[in-house]
Design an enzyme around this catalytic site. Structure first.
Site, short mmCIF file in Angstrom:
data_model
loop_
_atom_site.label_atom_id
_atom_site.label_comp_id
_atom_site.label_asym_id
_atom_site.label_seq_id
_atom_site.Cartn_x
_atom_site.Cartn_y
_atom_site.Cartn_z
N GLU A 1 -24.65 22.16 39.78
CA GLU A 1 -24.10 23.31 39.06
C GLU A 1 -24.86 24.58 39.46
OE1 GLU A 1 -24.30 21.88 35.00
OE2 GLU A 1 -23.00 20.19 35.47
N HIS B 1 -25.58 24.72 31.41
CA HIS B 1 -24.81 23.96 32.40
C HIS B 1 -23.65 24.82 32.90
CE1 HIS B 1 -26.16 19.70 31.39
NE2 HIS B 1 -26.78 20.43 30.49
N SER B 2 -22.84 24.26 33.79
CA SER B 2 -21.52 24.83 34.11
C SER B 2 -20.63 23.62 34.42
CB SER B 2 -21.61 25.75 35.32
OG SER B 2 -21.89 25.02 36.50
N GLU C 1 -21.87 25.95 28.75
CA GLU C 1 -21.14 25.57 29.96
C GLU C 1 -20.61 26.88 30.52
OE1 GLU C 1 -20.39 22.75 31.55
OE2 GLU C 1 -21.11 21.21 30.17
N ARG D 1 -25.24 15.27 41.27
CA ARG D 1 -25.45 15.69 39.87
C ARG D 1 -26.74 15.15 39.26
NH1 ARG D 1 -21.88 15.60 34.84
NH2 ARG D 1 -22.78 14.12 33.37
N ARG E 1 -28.03 12.29 29.82
CA ARG E 1 -27.65 11.13 29.02
C ARG E 1 -28.89 10.28 28.76
NH1 ARG E 1 -23.92 13.93 29.18
NH2 ARG E 1 -21.70 13.47 29.46
N HIS F 1 -28.24 19.43 35.79
CA HIS F 1 -27.28 18.82 36.74
C HIS F 1 -27.31 19.67 38.01
CE1 HIS F 1 -24.90 16.90 33.22
NE2 HIS F 1 -25.78 16.05 33.72
N SER F 2 -27.84 19.06 39.07
CA SER F 2 -28.24 19.85 40.24
C SER F 2 -27.09 20.56 40.94
CB SER F 2 -28.98 18.95 41.22
OG SER F 2 -28.31 17.74 41.43
#
Lengths: 309, 94
Positions: free
Chosen positions: A72, A196-197, A270, A127, A145, A69-70
């Protein structure tokens, strides 16, 4: 003159700067690190993976990825710091040395380069990928997803305008397909850790169903130890558990695909949330975040080393 | 370049399942263009909601009408982005 010693790990960087830094890391440590291209993004950017290896052929391997997810940014920055840490600790830290003496580590630091570039040029809060969706003016697919693990169900959307748009079919995104092809063709990946975050969690399968994974107890114990060691650094509290139990049912995710494809030690992090900045964590947080994450990562990697299967 | 002047991020804590359902309905209103940065999980767990400036009034009225507790986590998203950009430029110069 390029120099790895002047790279500022406490700052956010562009794709070009990070790709340049990867080349410097490889140049400085040719016997330990190499760079592999596993594919191309939708907009034809190379998808690079750093391979940390001390030799051998098709050794058991650990896969790490950051930044699917860009937006983050703390994640990619933690990835850069962590890759450097692996190099620094080999030959110094007995755990890192033991891991790399018998296993390889593959690390994709910029997993969604098109999205990452877009966050620097046009929309800091982007994202998804940047693929065009037929019949819609909305761009991009949520690459977390898009995996073939319960694809198309809860926690994902069929609407291309949604942030959790799953895409037209599983592995439609070249960024996802490249990892799938790589892990399958490698055939000896024992752990997948996707980072991720933000919401301070360490999660494991399943996300697409509530049924506990066959190795739930072992994964849960390992997660418990990892978050405890993470918290020992600055007191940052992490939740842990299966995706479905800890957050919500989410279909088509990386860790579920990995687990369903025989990778027992599949986790997703995360990273930290200060409750003040969301995805806009100031760069002063990079080193503390990366530093506290390191012992948890090491716990997982050591466990993988010590529990061959 | 997309700017986020006046956009806010709200930290929302639903106290029961009914409020979670209401928040999910809110999230489905496409015209508001809101985005759950941190998704709803369960009662007592914080969710973070990015709200573009034009939708702020409607969202806050909705939350207050339904007695859903929230606080402003980010007052002005663009101000934070400007600061981030400034830091990057400074660090590059160094």
């Amino acid at each position: 003159q390029r120099s790895i010693s002047t790279f500022d790990f406490a700052s956010y960087h562009t794709l070009e700067e990070i790709y340049d830094w990867m080349d410097m890391l490889v140049d400085d440590h040719p016997n330990l690190v190499s760079k592999i291209q596993i594919g191309q993004s939708y907009e034809n950017r190379p998808l690079y993976v750093l391979k940390f290896s001390t030799g051998g052929s098709n050794r058991p391997a650990i896969w790490l990825d950051t930044g699917i997810h860009s937006r983050e940014w703390i994640t990619q920055a933690t990835g850069v710091w962590t890759a450097n840490k692996i190099v620094k600790e080999y030959g110094q830290d007995p755990s890192v040395t033991a891991i790399l003496d018998s296993m390889d580590i593959f690390f994709e630091i910029i997993t969604n380069p098109d999205g990452f570039v877009f966050t620097h040029s046009s929309n800091r809060l982007w994202r998804k990928t940047r693929s065009i969706n037929a019949g819609s003016s909305c761009v991009g697919v949520d690459p977390n997803r898009n995996w073939d693990a319960g694809f198309g169900g809860s926690g994902s959307s069929s609407d291309p305008c949604s942030e959790t748009y799953r895409g037209p079919y599983a592995h439609s995104e070249s960024e996802v397909k490249a990892i799938v092809d790589f892990i399958r063709s490698h055939g000896n990946v024992k752990s997948v850790i996707s980072i991720h975050s933000y919401s301070q969690m360490l999660l494991f399968p399943y996300g697409y169903k509530r049924t506990p994974a066959a190795h739930h107890q072992e994964l849960n114990e390992l997660a418990k130890k990892a978050v405890s060691d993470l918290a020992a650094m600055y007191g940052t509290k992490y939740a842990y558990g299966s995706v479905a139990d800890t957050i919500y049912l989410a279909d088509g995710t990386t860790v579920d695909w990995a687990y369903d494809n025989g990778v027992k030690y599949s986790f997703t992090f995360e990273l930290r949330d200060t409750g003040r900045y969301g995805f806009l964590l100031p760069s002063t947080q990079i080193i503390p975040t990366a530093t506290e994450t390191w012992p948890a990562l090491l716990d997982i990697m050591v466990h993988v080393l010590e529990h061959p299967y | 370049e997309q700017l986020f002047r006046g956009d806010q991020v709200l930290r929302i804590t639903a106290s029961n399942e009914e409020q979670i359902t209401l928040l999910r309905v809110l999230g489905e209103q496409a015209e508001l263009q809101i985005d759950f940065w941190r998704d709803l999980t369960g009662p007592g767990h914080p969710a973070d909601l990015w709200v573009p400036f034009p939708s702020l009034q409607a969202v806050k009225i909705f939350l207050e009408f339904h007695s859903i507790s929230y606080s402003v986590m980010i007052e002005d998203v663009q101000a934070l982005l400007d600061e981030e950009k400034k830091n990057m430029t400074r660090s590059r110069r160094i």
